[in-house]
Design an enzyme around this catalytic site. Sequence first.
Site, PDB file in Angstrom:
ATOM      1  N   SER A   1       0.835  -1.199   0.000  1.00 48.49           N
ATOM      2  CA  SER A   1       0.000   0.000   0.000  1.00 48.49           C
ATOM      3  C   SER A   1       0.875   1.256   0.000  1.00 48.49           C
ATOM      4  CB  SER A   1      -0.915  -0.069   1.231  1.00 48.49           C
ATOM      5  OG  SER A   1      -1.882   0.916   1.185  1.00 48.49           O
TER       6      SER A   1
ATOM      7  N   ARG B   1     -11.530   5.637  10.802  1.00 51.71           N
ATOM      8  CA  ARG B   1     -11.030   4.267  10.768  1.00 51.71           C
ATOM      9  C   ARG B   1     -12.105   3.292  10.308  1.00 51.71           C
ATOM     10  NH1 ARG B   1      -6.463   1.652   9.800  1.00 51.71           N
ATOM     11  NH2 ARG B   1      -6.316  -0.311  10.911  1.00 51.71           N
TER      12      ARG B   1
ATOM     13  N   ASP C   1      -8.758  -6.870  -3.990  1.00 55.55           N
ATOM     14  CA  ASP C   1      -8.410  -5.534  -3.493  1.00 55.55           C
ATOM     15  C   ASP C   1      -9.070  -4.491  -4.391  1.00 55.55           C
ATOM     16  OD1 ASP C   1      -7.291  -3.187  -2.617  1.00 55.55           O
ATOM     17  OD2 ASP C   1      -5.214  -3.891  -2.714  1.00 55.55           O
TER      18      ASP C   1
ATOM     19  N   HIS D   1      -7.855  -5.337   0.349  1.00 54.63           N
ATOM     20  CA  HIS D   1      -6.575  -4.632   0.438  1.00 54.63           C
ATOM     21  C   HIS D   1      -5.715  -5.188   1.575  1.00 54.63           C
ATOM     22  CE1 HIS D   1      -3.786  -1.425  -0.238  1.00 54.63           C
ATOM     23  NE2 HIS D   1      -3.986  -0.862   0.927  1.00 54.63           N
ATOM     24  N   ASP D   2      -6.362  -5.617   2.644  1.00 52.54           N
ATOM     25  CA  ASP D   2      -5.632  -6.158   3.798  1.00 52.54           C
ATOM     26  C   ASP D   2      -4.928  -7.481   3.496  1.00 52.54           C
ATOM     27  OD1 ASP D   2      -5.862  -4.198   5.654  1.00 52.54           O
ATOM     28  OD2 ASP D   2      -7.441  -5.149   6.835  1.00 52.54           O
TER      29      ASP D   2
END
Lengths: 376, 203
Positions: free
Chosen positions: A153, A223, A320, A353-354
Amino acid sequence: MPGQSVGVVTSQRAHFDQPLHLRSGGVLPAYDLVYETYGTLNTAKSNAILVCHALSGHHHVAGHYADAPNNIGWWDNIIGPGRPLDTDKFFIVGLNNPGGCHGSTGPSSINPATGKPWGADFPIVAVSDWVEAQARLADRLGIDAWAAIIGGSLGGMQAMRWTISQPERVRNAIIIASAPKLSAQNIAFNDVARQAILTDPDFHGGNYYEHNTRPVRGLRLARMLGHITYLSDDQMGEKFGRELRNGSFGFDFDVEFEVESYLRYQGDKFAGYFDANTYLLMTKALDYFDPARLDGGDLTKAMARSNPNTGFLIASFTTDWRFTPARSKEIVAALLACNRNVSYAEIDLNFGHDSFLMDDAHYHGVVAAYLRNIKL
Amino acid sequence: MTHTLGRPDFDIISAWIEPGHRVLDLGCGDGTLLKHLIDTRGVRGVGVEIDDANILAAITNGINVLQGNLEKGLDEFADQSFDHVVLSRTLQTVRHTEGVLREMLRVGREAVVSFPNFAYWKNLRSVLDGRMPVSEDLPYQWYDSPNVRFFTLLDFEALCTRMGLIIRERHVLDEGGNMVENADERELNFLGSLAVYRLTQAR
Protein backbone atom coordinates in the site's frame (compact mmCIF):
# COMPACT_ATOMS: atom_id res chain seq x y z
CA MET A 1 3.38 -20.64 8.75
CA PRO A 2 6.86 -22.06 8.22
CA GLY A 3 9.90 -20.56 9.91
CA GLN A 4 10.05 -18.87 13.26
CA SER A 5 9.44 -15.50 14.81
CA VAL A 6 12.44 -13.28 15.45
CA GLY A 7 11.45 -13.45 19.12
CA VAL A 8 12.28 -10.65 21.52
CA VAL A 9 13.15 -7.34 19.88
CA THR A 10 14.01 -3.86 21.09
CA SER A 11 13.41 -0.48 19.48
CA GLN A 12 16.16 2.01 18.89
CA ARG A 13 16.13 5.73 18.41
CA ALA A 14 18.27 7.88 16.15
CA HIS A 15 18.42 11.65 16.41
CA PHE A 16 19.09 13.80 13.35
CA ASP A 17 20.23 17.41 13.65
CA GLN A 18 20.40 18.12 9.94
CA PRO A 19 17.12 19.84 8.98
CA LEU A 20 14.75 17.90 6.75
CA HIS A 21 13.46 20.19 4.00
CA LEU A 22 10.08 18.92 2.98
CA ARG A 23 8.23 18.75 -0.31
CA SER A 24 5.54 21.04 1.17
CA GLY A 25 8.11 23.77 1.77
CA GLY A 26 8.08 23.11 5.50
CA VAL A 27 11.17 22.19 7.47
CA LEU A 28 11.77 19.79 10.32
CA PRO A 29 14.76 21.46 12.02
CA ALA A 30 15.69 18.24 13.82
CA TYR A 31 13.93 14.96 14.32
CA ASP A 32 14.06 11.51 15.86
CA LEU A 33 13.40 8.24 14.08
CA VAL A 34 12.55 5.10 16.00
CA TYR A 35 13.45 1.87 14.31
CA GLU A 36 13.98 -1.83 14.83
CA THR A 37 16.36 -4.24 13.16
CA TYR A 38 16.22 -8.02 12.85
CA GLY A 39 19.04 -10.31 11.74
CA THR A 40 22.67 -9.29 11.31
CA LEU A 41 24.17 -6.82 8.87
CA ASN A 42 26.91 -8.66 6.98
CA THR A 43 30.40 -7.21 6.68
CA ALA A 44 29.80 -6.11 3.09
CA LYS A 45 26.60 -4.43 4.33
CA SER A 46 24.87 -5.88 1.30
CA ASN A 47 22.07 -7.83 2.96
CA ALA A 48 19.84 -5.06 4.27
CA ILE A 49 16.10 -4.94 3.56
CA LEU A 50 14.03 -1.88 4.39
CA VAL A 51 10.39 -2.46 5.31
CA CYS A 52 8.23 0.62 4.69
CA HIS A 53 5.01 0.90 6.63
CA ALA A 54 1.57 1.87 5.39
CA LEU A 55 -0.97 4.30 6.82
CA SER A 56 -1.22 2.97 10.36
CA GLY A 57 2.05 1.04 10.58
CA HIS A 58 5.26 1.75 12.42
CA HIS A 59 8.72 0.47 13.29
CA HIS A 60 7.57 -2.58 15.25
CA VAL A 61 7.38 -4.87 12.25
CA ALA A 62 8.28 -8.24 13.75
CA GLY A 63 8.83 -10.06 17.02
CA HIS A 64 7.63 -8.94 20.42
CA TYR A 65 8.96 -6.98 23.36
CA ALA A 66 10.31 -8.73 26.44
CA ASP A 67 7.91 -6.82 28.66
CA ALA A 68 4.98 -7.06 26.24
CA PRO A 69 4.82 -10.55 24.74
CA ASN A 70 1.42 -9.85 23.16
CA ASN A 71 2.67 -6.79 21.30
CA ILE A 72 3.61 -8.58 18.10
CA GLY A 73 4.96 -6.70 15.08
CA TRP A 74 2.48 -5.82 12.34
CA TRP A 75 4.17 -7.99 9.69
CA ASP A 76 5.57 -10.67 11.96
CA ASN A 77 4.29 -13.49 9.73
CA ILE A 78 6.70 -12.67 6.91
CA ILE A 79 9.89 -11.98 8.92
CA GLY A 80 12.13 -14.38 10.83
CA PRO A 81 14.46 -17.33 10.41
CA GLY A 82 13.06 -19.46 7.57
CA ARG A 83 10.36 -16.93 6.71
CA PRO A 84 10.28 -15.03 3.38
CA LEU A 85 12.23 -12.09 4.81
CA ASP A 86 14.71 -14.56 6.22
CA THR A 87 16.71 -13.13 9.09
CA ASP A 88 19.31 -15.89 8.62
CA LYS A 89 20.18 -14.19 5.32
CA PHE A 90 18.97 -10.62 5.59
CA PHE A 91 19.25 -7.70 7.96
CA ILE A 92 15.78 -6.18 8.18
CA VAL A 93 15.12 -2.55 9.12
CA GLY A 94 11.73 -1.10 9.99
CA LEU A 95 11.16 2.47 11.09
CA ASN A 96 8.39 4.84 12.03
CA ASN A 97 8.18 7.60 9.44
CA PRO A 98 8.38 11.29 10.38
CA GLY A 99 4.88 12.51 11.10
CA GLY A 100 4.05 9.21 12.78
CA CYS A 101 2.76 8.66 16.27
CA HIS A 102 4.84 5.73 17.46
CA GLY A 103 7.98 7.48 18.61
CA SER A 104 9.41 9.23 15.58
CA THR A 105 9.00 12.99 15.48
CA GLY A 106 5.39 13.77 14.66
CA PRO A 107 2.54 16.14 15.49
CA SER A 108 2.32 14.88 19.06
CA SER A 109 6.06 15.48 19.66
CA ILE A 110 7.26 18.63 21.37
CA ASN A 111 8.16 21.42 18.98
CA PRO A 112 11.47 22.77 20.35
CA ALA A 113 10.57 26.25 19.10
CA THR A 114 7.48 26.51 21.31
CA GLY A 115 7.95 23.88 23.98
CA LYS A 116 4.48 22.62 23.11
CA PRO A 117 3.32 19.72 20.90
CA TRP A 118 3.61 20.49 17.18
CA GLY A 119 -0.08 19.89 16.60
CA ALA A 120 -1.39 21.87 13.63
CA ASP A 121 2.07 23.38 13.04
CA PHE A 122 3.58 20.08 12.03
CA PRO A 123 4.40 20.44 8.34
CA ILE A 124 2.77 18.28 5.69
CA VAL A 125 5.09 15.37 4.83
CA ALA A 126 5.27 13.59 1.49
CA VAL A 127 6.42 10.13 0.48
CA SER A 128 9.59 11.66 -0.96
CA ASP A 129 10.35 13.21 2.46
CA TRP A 130 10.10 9.80 4.08
CA VAL A 131 12.49 8.41 1.50
CA GLU A 132 14.96 11.15 2.37
CA ALA A 133 14.61 10.42 6.10
CA GLN A 134 15.00 6.70 5.46
CA ALA A 135 18.11 7.36 3.38
CA ARG A 136 19.63 9.26 6.28
CA LEU A 137 18.89 6.33 8.56
CA ALA A 138 20.60 4.08 6.00
CA ASP A 139 23.64 6.39 6.13
CA ARG A 140 23.63 6.13 9.90
CA LEU A 141 23.54 2.32 9.70
CA GLY A 142 26.30 2.29 7.07
CA ILE A 143 24.03 0.86 4.37
CA ASP A 144 24.97 2.19 0.92
CA ALA A 145 22.39 0.20 -1.00
CA TRP A 146 19.44 -1.87 0.14
CA ALA A 147 19.30 -5.45 -1.10
CA ALA A 148 15.57 -4.81 -1.23
CA ILE A 149 12.95 -2.33 -0.16
CA ILE A 150 9.53 -3.81 0.49
CA GLY A 151 6.18 -2.31 1.32
CA GLY A 152 2.45 -2.78 0.92
CA SER A 153 0.00 0.00 0.00
CA LEU A 154 1.52 3.34 1.09
CA GLY A 155 4.64 1.32 1.96
CA GLY A 156 4.85 0.17 -1.65
CA MET A 157 4.72 3.80 -2.75
CA GLN A 158 7.81 4.47 -0.65
CA ALA A 159 9.63 1.55 -2.26
CA MET A 160 8.66 2.90 -5.68
CA ARG A 161 9.75 6.43 -4.76
CA TRP A 162 13.14 5.09 -3.61
CA THR A 163 13.81 3.58 -7.03
CA ILE A 164 13.23 6.98 -8.63
CA SER A 165 14.81 9.31 -6.04
CA GLN A 166 17.72 7.14 -4.92
CA PRO A 167 18.22 4.76 -7.85
CA GLU A 168 21.75 3.74 -6.88
CA ARG A 169 20.70 2.75 -3.40
CA VAL A 170 18.03 0.14 -4.12
CA ARG A 171 18.79 -3.16 -5.78
CA ASN A 172 15.28 -4.59 -5.59
CA ALA A 173 11.87 -3.11 -4.93
CA ILE A 174 8.94 -5.24 -3.83
CA ILE A 175 5.79 -3.21 -4.29
CA ILE A 176 2.65 -4.90 -2.98
CA ALA A 177 -1.01 -3.84 -3.25
CA SER A 178 0.05 -0.39 -4.30
CA ALA A 179 -0.60 2.13 -7.07
CA PRO A 180 1.34 4.78 -9.00
CA LYS A 181 -1.09 7.39 -7.66
CA LEU A 182 -4.48 7.44 -6.01
CA SER A 183 -7.68 7.46 -8.01
CA ALA A 184 -10.36 10.11 -7.48
CA GLN A 185 -12.36 7.51 -5.54
CA ASN A 186 -9.41 6.85 -3.25
CA ILE A 187 -8.90 10.55 -2.58
CA ALA A 188 -12.62 10.86 -1.92
CA PHE A 189 -12.48 8.15 0.75
CA ASN A 190 -9.51 9.88 2.34
CA ASP A 191 -11.29 13.19 2.35
CA VAL A 192 -14.35 11.79 4.11
CA ALA A 193 -11.98 10.33 6.71
CA ARG A 194 -10.27 13.69 7.13
CA GLN A 195 -13.58 15.52 7.36
CA ALA A 196 -14.64 13.21 10.16
CA ILE A 197 -11.55 14.29 12.11
CA LEU A 198 -11.49 17.96 11.10
CA THR A 199 -15.15 18.51 12.07
CA ASP A 200 -14.88 16.76 15.44
CA PRO A 201 -15.39 19.50 18.08
CA ASP A 202 -12.51 17.99 20.03
CA PHE A 203 -10.10 18.59 17.14
CA HIS A 204 -9.41 22.21 18.11
CA GLY A 205 -7.74 23.00 14.81
CA GLY A 206 -5.22 20.23 15.44
CA ASN A 207 -4.09 21.56 18.82
CA TYR A 208 -6.22 19.22 20.90
CA TYR A 209 -3.21 18.19 23.01
CA GLU A 210 -3.33 21.57 24.75
CA HIS A 211 -6.98 21.00 25.54
CA ASN A 212 -6.27 17.63 27.08
CA THR A 213 -8.64 15.98 24.69
CA ARG A 214 -8.54 14.02 21.43
CA PRO A 215 -10.91 13.93 18.46
CA VAL A 216 -11.80 10.35 19.22
CA ARG A 217 -15.17 10.37 17.47
CA GLY A 218 -13.74 11.68 14.23
CA LEU A 219 -10.79 9.32 14.27
CA ARG A 220 -13.10 6.42 15.02
CA LEU A 221 -15.33 7.25 12.05
CA ALA A 222 -12.29 7.70 9.82
CA ARG A 223 -11.03 4.27 10.77
CA MET A 224 -14.43 2.62 10.34
CA LEU A 225 -14.69 4.03 6.83
CA GLY A 226 -11.12 3.07 6.01
CA HIS A 227 -11.60 -0.40 7.37
CA ILE A 228 -14.58 -1.04 5.09
CA THR A 229 -12.42 -0.20 2.09
CA TYR A 230 -9.62 -2.52 3.20
CA LEU A 231 -11.88 -5.58 3.23
CA SER A 232 -13.65 -7.31 0.39
CA ASP A 233 -17.41 -7.58 0.05
CA ASP A 234 -17.11 -11.39 -0.09
CA GLN A 235 -15.02 -11.52 3.02
CA MET A 236 -17.42 -9.31 4.97
CA GLY A 237 -20.28 -11.45 3.71
CA GLU A 238 -18.57 -14.62 4.86
CA LYS A 239 -17.48 -13.21 8.17
CA PHE A 240 -20.64 -11.36 9.21
CA GLY A 241 -23.36 -11.84 6.64
CA ARG A 242 -26.49 -10.30 8.11
CA GLU A 243 -25.96 -11.93 11.48
CA LEU A 244 -27.73 -10.13 14.29
CA ARG A 245 -26.19 -9.97 17.72
CA ASN A 246 -29.49 -10.62 19.45
CA GLY A 247 -31.10 -12.77 16.81
CA SER A 248 -33.94 -10.37 15.97
CA PHE A 249 -34.50 -6.77 14.87
CA GLY A 250 -34.49 -4.23 17.69
CA PHE A 251 -36.03 -1.41 15.64
CA ASP A 252 -33.63 1.11 17.12
CA PHE A 253 -30.16 2.51 16.43
CA ASP A 254 -28.16 0.33 18.78
CA VAL A 255 -25.59 -2.12 17.51
CA GLU A 256 -27.59 -4.89 15.87
CA PHE A 257 -25.72 -6.43 12.98
CA GLU A 258 -22.46 -8.19 13.72
CA VAL A 259 -20.70 -6.09 11.09
CA GLU A 260 -21.65 -2.94 13.02
CA SER A 261 -20.27 -4.38 16.20
CA TYR A 262 -17.04 -5.35 14.46
CA LEU A 263 -16.53 -1.95 12.84
CA ARG A 264 -17.24 -0.06 16.03
CA TYR A 265 -14.81 -2.26 17.90
CA GLN A 266 -12.12 -1.65 15.26
CA GLY A 267 -12.84 2.08 15.32
CA ASP A 268 -12.66 2.29 19.10
CA LYS A 269 -9.49 0.26 19.28
CA PHE A 270 -7.76 2.41 16.69
CA ALA A 271 -8.99 5.72 18.12
CA GLY A 272 -7.63 4.61 21.46
CA TYR A 273 -3.99 4.70 20.40
CA PHE A 274 -3.57 6.47 17.06
CA ASP A 275 -3.00 10.19 16.71
CA ALA A 276 -5.56 12.05 14.59
CA ASN A 277 -3.00 14.53 13.20
CA THR A 278 -0.86 11.62 12.02
CA TYR A 279 -3.90 10.12 10.33
CA LEU A 280 -4.46 13.40 8.49
CA LEU A 281 -0.81 13.56 7.42
CA MET A 282 -0.72 9.96 6.20
CA THR A 283 -3.84 10.38 4.09
CA LYS A 284 -2.40 13.55 2.55
CA ALA A 285 0.86 11.75 1.74
CA LEU A 286 -1.24 9.14 -0.05
CA ASP A 287 -3.23 11.75 -1.96
CA TYR A 288 -0.16 13.70 -3.06
CA PHE A 289 1.85 10.67 -4.15
CA ASP A 290 2.25 10.88 -7.92
CA PRO A 291 5.86 10.36 -9.00
CA ALA A 292 4.94 10.94 -12.65
CA ARG A 293 3.50 14.39 -11.96
CA LEU A 294 6.71 16.25 -12.71
CA ASP A 295 7.07 14.20 -15.91
CA GLY A 296 3.75 15.40 -17.25
CA GLY A 297 1.99 12.31 -15.96
CA ASP A 298 4.27 9.98 -17.91
CA LEU A 299 4.96 7.12 -15.49
CA THR A 300 7.38 5.47 -17.91
CA LYS A 301 9.51 8.60 -17.89
CA ALA A 302 9.42 8.63 -14.09
CA MET A 303 10.35 4.98 -13.77
CA ALA A 304 13.11 5.41 -16.33
CA ARG A 305 14.97 7.31 -13.60
CA SER A 306 15.35 4.01 -11.76
CA ASN A 307 18.56 2.06 -12.08
CA PRO A 308 18.45 -0.37 -15.04
CA ASN A 309 19.84 -3.05 -12.74
CA THR A 310 17.14 -2.66 -10.11
CA GLY A 311 14.76 -5.60 -10.00
CA PHE A 312 11.06 -5.18 -9.32
CA LEU A 313 8.48 -7.54 -7.91
CA ILE A 314 4.97 -6.16 -8.15
CA ALA A 315 2.11 -8.00 -6.46
CA SER A 316 -1.59 -7.30 -6.25
CA PHE A 317 -4.63 -9.08 -4.85
CA THR A 318 -7.69 -10.10 -6.83
CA THR A 319 -10.17 -8.85 -4.22
CA ASP A 320 -8.41 -5.53 -3.49
CA TRP A 321 -10.80 -2.86 -4.73
CA ARG A 322 -8.95 0.01 -3.03
CA PHE A 323 -5.71 -0.65 -4.94
CA THR A 324 -6.87 -2.92 -7.73
CA PRO A 325 -4.65 -5.24 -9.79
CA ALA A 326 -5.15 -2.81 -12.71
CA ARG A 327 -3.29 -0.14 -10.70
CA SER A 328 -0.35 -2.46 -10.11
CA LYS A 329 -0.33 -3.28 -13.81
CA GLU A 330 0.17 0.41 -14.58
CA ILE A 331 3.45 0.19 -12.70
CA VAL A 332 4.32 -3.04 -14.53
CA ALA A 333 3.60 -1.49 -17.94
CA ALA A 334 5.79 1.53 -17.17
CA LEU A 335 8.64 -0.72 -16.03
CA LEU A 336 8.32 -2.87 -19.15
CA ALA A 337 8.38 0.22 -21.33
CA CYS A 338 11.74 1.19 -19.86
CA ASN A 339 13.16 -2.32 -20.01
CA ARG A 340 13.36 -2.97 -16.31
CA ASN A 341 13.49 -6.43 -14.77
CA VAL A 342 10.01 -6.91 -13.43
CA SER A 343 7.85 -9.79 -12.26
CA TYR A 344 4.18 -9.48 -11.42
CA ALA A 345 1.99 -11.78 -9.35
CA GLU A 346 -1.77 -11.36 -9.08
CA ILE A 347 -2.61 -13.23 -5.94
CA ASP A 348 -6.02 -14.75 -5.41
CA LEU A 349 -6.78 -13.93 -1.80
CA ASN A 350 -10.10 -13.07 -0.28
CA PHE A 351 -9.10 -10.34 2.15
CA GLY A 352 -9.27 -7.24 -0.03
CA HIS A 353 -6.58 -4.63 0.44
CA ASP A 354 -5.63 -6.16 3.80
CA SER A 355 -4.53 -9.33 1.96
CA PHE A 356 -1.00 -7.97 1.92
CA LEU A 357 -0.77 -8.56 5.67
CA MET A 358 -2.07 -12.12 5.51
CA ASP A 359 -0.13 -15.31 5.92
CA ASP A 360 -0.81 -17.16 2.67
CA ALA A 361 1.43 -19.93 1.39
CA HIS A 362 1.37 -18.85 -2.27
CA TYR A 363 1.75 -15.14 -1.56
CA HIS A 364 4.61 -15.68 0.86
CA GLY A 365 6.07 -18.30 -1.47
CA VAL A 366 6.34 -15.73 -4.27
CA VAL A 367 8.03 -13.16 -2.02
CA ALA A 368 10.36 -15.82 -0.59
CA ALA A 369 11.30 -17.15 -4.05
CA TYR A 370 12.10 -13.64 -5.27
CA LEU A 371 14.23 -12.84 -2.22
CA ARG A 372 16.06 -16.18 -2.35
CA ASN A 373 17.41 -15.20 -5.78
CA ILE A 374 19.01 -12.01 -4.49
CA LYS A 375 22.76 -12.44 -4.52
CA LEU A 376 24.51 -10.71 -1.66
CA MET B 1 17.82 -37.96 -30.52
CA THR B 2 18.25 -35.99 -27.32
CA HIS B 3 16.80 -32.53 -27.03
CA THR B 4 17.58 -29.56 -24.92
CA LEU B 5 15.40 -29.66 -21.84
CA GLY B 6 13.54 -32.65 -23.30
CA ARG B 7 11.59 -30.43 -25.67
CA PRO B 8 12.45 -30.76 -29.37
CA ASP B 9 10.62 -27.52 -30.24
CA PHE B 10 12.86 -25.66 -27.78
CA ASP B 11 15.92 -26.57 -29.87
CA ILE B 12 14.32 -25.12 -32.99
CA ILE B 13 13.10 -22.00 -31.23
CA SER B 14 16.52 -21.45 -29.64
CA ALA B 15 18.22 -21.64 -33.01
CA TRP B 16 15.98 -18.86 -34.36
CA ILE B 17 16.81 -16.46 -31.58
CA GLU B 18 19.94 -14.39 -31.73
CA PRO B 19 22.03 -13.25 -28.79
CA GLY B 20 20.76 -10.12 -27.11
CA HIS B 21 17.27 -10.36 -28.61
CA ARG B 22 14.23 -9.40 -26.57
CA VAL B 23 11.97 -12.41 -26.13
CA LEU B 24 8.43 -12.63 -24.77
CA ASP B 25 7.33 -16.17 -23.90
CA LEU B 26 3.56 -16.48 -23.63
CA GLY B 27 2.49 -19.35 -21.43
CA CYS B 28 6.08 -19.68 -20.25
CA GLY B 29 5.36 -22.38 -17.68
CA ASP B 30 8.16 -22.56 -15.14
CA GLY B 31 10.39 -20.43 -17.39
CA THR B 32 12.56 -23.33 -18.63
CA LEU B 33 12.81 -22.03 -22.22
CA LEU B 34 13.50 -18.44 -21.17
CA LYS B 35 16.10 -19.52 -18.65
CA HIS B 36 17.78 -21.57 -21.38
CA LEU B 37 17.71 -18.63 -23.79
CA ILE B 38 19.04 -16.25 -21.14
CA ASP B 39 21.81 -18.64 -20.11
CA THR B 40 22.87 -19.71 -23.60
CA ARG B 41 21.99 -16.74 -25.80
CA GLY B 42 21.99 -13.80 -23.43
CA VAL B 43 18.51 -12.71 -24.42
CA ARG B 44 16.38 -10.34 -22.39
CA GLY B 45 13.30 -12.31 -21.60
CA VAL B 46 9.87 -11.90 -20.08
CA GLY B 47 7.29 -14.62 -19.57
CA VAL B 48 3.54 -14.46 -19.19
CA GLU B 49 1.73 -17.11 -17.18
CA ILE B 50 -1.76 -17.51 -15.81
CA ASP B 51 -1.09 -20.35 -13.38
CA ASP B 52 -0.07 -19.65 -9.77
CA ALA B 53 2.25 -22.65 -9.47
CA ASN B 54 4.06 -21.66 -12.68
CA ILE B 55 4.42 -18.05 -11.51
CA LEU B 56 6.09 -19.31 -8.35
CA ALA B 57 8.28 -21.75 -10.33
CA ALA B 58 9.34 -19.09 -12.84
CA ILE B 59 10.23 -16.62 -10.08
CA THR B 60 12.17 -19.41 -8.38
CA ASN B 61 14.01 -19.88 -11.69
CA GLY B 62 14.93 -16.19 -11.64
CA ILE B 63 12.79 -15.38 -14.68
CA ASN B 64 10.92 -12.12 -15.20
CA VAL B 65 7.35 -13.35 -15.30
CA LEU B 66 4.03 -11.54 -15.37
CA GLN B 67 0.80 -13.11 -14.25
CA GLY B 68 -1.88 -12.58 -16.82
CA ASN B 69 -4.38 -14.06 -19.22
CA LEU B 70 -3.36 -14.11 -22.90
CA GLU B 71 -6.99 -14.15 -23.91
CA LYS B 72 -7.39 -10.64 -22.53
CA GLY B 73 -4.68 -9.20 -24.72
CA LEU B 74 -1.19 -7.96 -24.00
CA ASP B 75 -2.05 -4.38 -23.08
CA GLU B 76 0.93 -3.94 -20.77
CA PHE B 77 3.33 -4.39 -23.71
CA ALA B 78 4.12 -1.62 -26.15
CA ASP B 79 3.99 -2.11 -29.93
CA GLN B 80 7.02 -3.88 -31.37
CA SER B 81 8.79 -4.10 -28.02
CA PHE B 82 10.12 -7.63 -28.63
CA ASP B 83 12.13 -9.32 -31.35
CA HIS B 84 10.37 -12.63 -30.78
CA VAL B 85 7.09 -13.53 -29.15
CA VAL B 86 6.96 -17.24 -28.39
CA LEU B 87 3.81 -19.29 -27.91
CA SER B 88 4.89 -22.88 -27.43
CA ARG B 89 2.24 -25.60 -27.29
CA THR B 90 -0.33 -23.09 -26.12
CA LEU B 91 -2.26 -21.89 -29.20
CA GLN B 92 -4.58 -24.90 -28.96
CA THR B 93 -5.55 -23.84 -25.43
CA VAL B 94 -6.73 -20.31 -26.27
CA ARG B 95 -10.16 -19.37 -27.54
CA HIS B 96 -9.33 -16.07 -29.20
CA THR B 97 -6.91 -17.56 -31.69
CA GLU B 98 -6.86 -14.65 -34.12
CA GLY B 99 -6.71 -12.08 -31.34
CA VAL B 100 -3.74 -13.78 -29.73
CA LEU B 101 -1.85 -14.05 -33.04
CA ARG B 102 -2.53 -10.39 -33.84
CA GLU B 103 -1.38 -9.30 -30.39
CA MET B 104 1.81 -11.35 -30.76
CA LEU B 105 2.69 -9.54 -33.95
CA ARG B 106 1.69 -6.19 -32.50
CA VAL B 107 4.13 -6.46 -29.60
CA GLY B 108 6.77 -8.46 -31.48
CA ARG B 109 8.59 -8.33 -34.77
CA GLU B 110 8.20 -12.07 -35.14
CA ALA B 111 5.89 -14.71 -33.69
CA VAL B 112 7.16 -18.20 -32.95
CA VAL B 113 4.33 -20.68 -32.57
CA SER B 114 4.43 -24.41 -31.87
CA PHE B 115 1.38 -26.62 -31.56
CA PRO B 116 0.33 -30.29 -31.75
CA ASN B 117 -1.02 -31.40 -35.12
CA PHE B 118 -4.35 -33.13 -34.78
CA ALA B 119 -4.00 -34.67 -38.25
CA TYR B 120 -0.89 -36.66 -37.24
CA TRP B 121 -1.54 -40.18 -38.47
CA LYS B 122 -1.47 -41.75 -35.01
CA ASN B 123 -4.05 -39.22 -33.85
CA LEU B 124 -6.23 -39.98 -36.85
CA ARG B 125 -5.88 -43.71 -36.28
CA SER B 126 -6.83 -43.26 -32.66
CA VAL B 127 -10.01 -41.45 -33.69
CA LEU B 128 -10.75 -44.12 -36.31
CA ASP B 129 -10.34 -46.70 -33.55
CA GLY B 130 -12.97 -44.79 -31.64
CA ARG B 131 -10.87 -42.97 -29.04
CA MET B 132 -9.53 -39.43 -28.74
CA PRO B 133 -5.77 -39.33 -29.23
CA VAL B 134 -3.35 -39.31 -26.30
CA SER B 135 0.31 -38.97 -27.21
CA GLU B 136 3.62 -37.35 -26.35
CA ASP B 137 2.38 -34.07 -27.85
CA LEU B 138 -1.25 -34.47 -26.72
CA PRO B 139 -0.66 -35.80 -23.23
CA TYR B 140 -4.20 -35.36 -21.89
CA GLN B 141 -7.39 -37.30 -21.60
CA TRP B 142 -10.36 -35.64 -23.27
CA TYR B 143 -11.87 -34.79 -19.88
CA ASP B 144 -8.84 -33.08 -18.39
CA SER B 145 -7.38 -31.49 -21.50
CA PRO B 146 -6.68 -27.74 -21.49
CA ASN B 147 -6.99 -27.82 -25.28
CA VAL B 148 -10.03 -26.05 -26.68
CA ARG B 149 -9.11 -25.74 -30.38
CA PHE B 150 -8.43 -28.75 -32.53
CA PHE B 151 -6.62 -27.99 -35.77
CA THR B 152 -4.04 -29.27 -38.22
CA LEU B 153 -1.02 -27.83 -39.98
CA LEU B 154 -3.08 -27.13 -43.07
CA ASP B 155 -5.80 -25.48 -40.99
CA PHE B 156 -3.25 -23.24 -39.33
CA GLU B 157 -1.65 -22.26 -42.61
CA ALA B 158 -5.03 -21.45 -44.09
CA LEU B 159 -5.67 -19.13 -41.14
CA CYS B 160 -2.27 -17.49 -41.64
CA THR B 161 -3.16 -16.84 -45.26
CA ARG B 162 -6.53 -15.42 -44.32
CA MET B 163 -4.91 -13.15 -41.71
CA GLY B 164 -2.15 -12.06 -44.06
CA LEU B 165 0.57 -13.60 -41.89
CA ILE B 166 3.81 -14.56 -43.56
CA ILE B 167 5.30 -17.96 -42.70
CA ARG B 168 9.05 -17.36 -42.67
CA GLU B 169 10.02 -20.82 -41.56
CA ARG B 170 8.39 -24.07 -40.55
CA HIS B 171 9.67 -27.22 -38.90
CA VAL B 172 7.58 -30.33 -38.53
CA LEU B 173 8.47 -33.00 -35.99
CA ASP B 174 7.31 -36.55 -35.46
CA GLU B 175 6.39 -37.95 -32.08
CA GLY B 176 10.03 -38.74 -31.34
CA GLY B 177 10.97 -35.12 -31.96
CA ASN B 178 12.72 -35.90 -35.24
CA MET B 179 12.41 -33.53 -38.15
CA VAL B 180 10.02 -34.71 -40.88
CA GLU B 181 11.68 -33.97 -44.20
CA ASN B 182 11.31 -34.77 -47.88
CA ALA B 183 7.55 -34.82 -47.70
CA ASP B 184 4.93 -32.84 -49.56
CA GLU B 185 2.36 -30.69 -47.78
CA ARG B 186 -0.26 -33.40 -47.40
CA GLU B 187 2.31 -35.93 -46.20
CA LEU B 188 3.67 -33.47 -43.65
CA ASN B 189 0.18 -33.03 -42.30
CA PHE B 190 0.03 -36.79 -41.70
CA LEU B 191 3.58 -37.35 -40.51
CA GLY B 192 3.98 -34.36 -38.21
CA SER B 193 3.03 -34.59 -34.53
CA LEU B 194 4.26 -31.11 -33.65
CA ALA B 195 4.87 -28.05 -35.81
CA VAL B 196 6.93 -24.95 -35.14
CA TYR B 197 6.40 -21.78 -37.17
CA ARG B 198 8.10 -18.43 -37.54
CA LEU B 199 5.58 -15.79 -38.54
CA THR B 200 5.72 -12.14 -39.46
CA GLN B 201 3.30 -9.78 -41.07
CA ALA B 202 3.71 -7.18 -43.74
CA ARG B 203 4.07 -3.69 -42.28
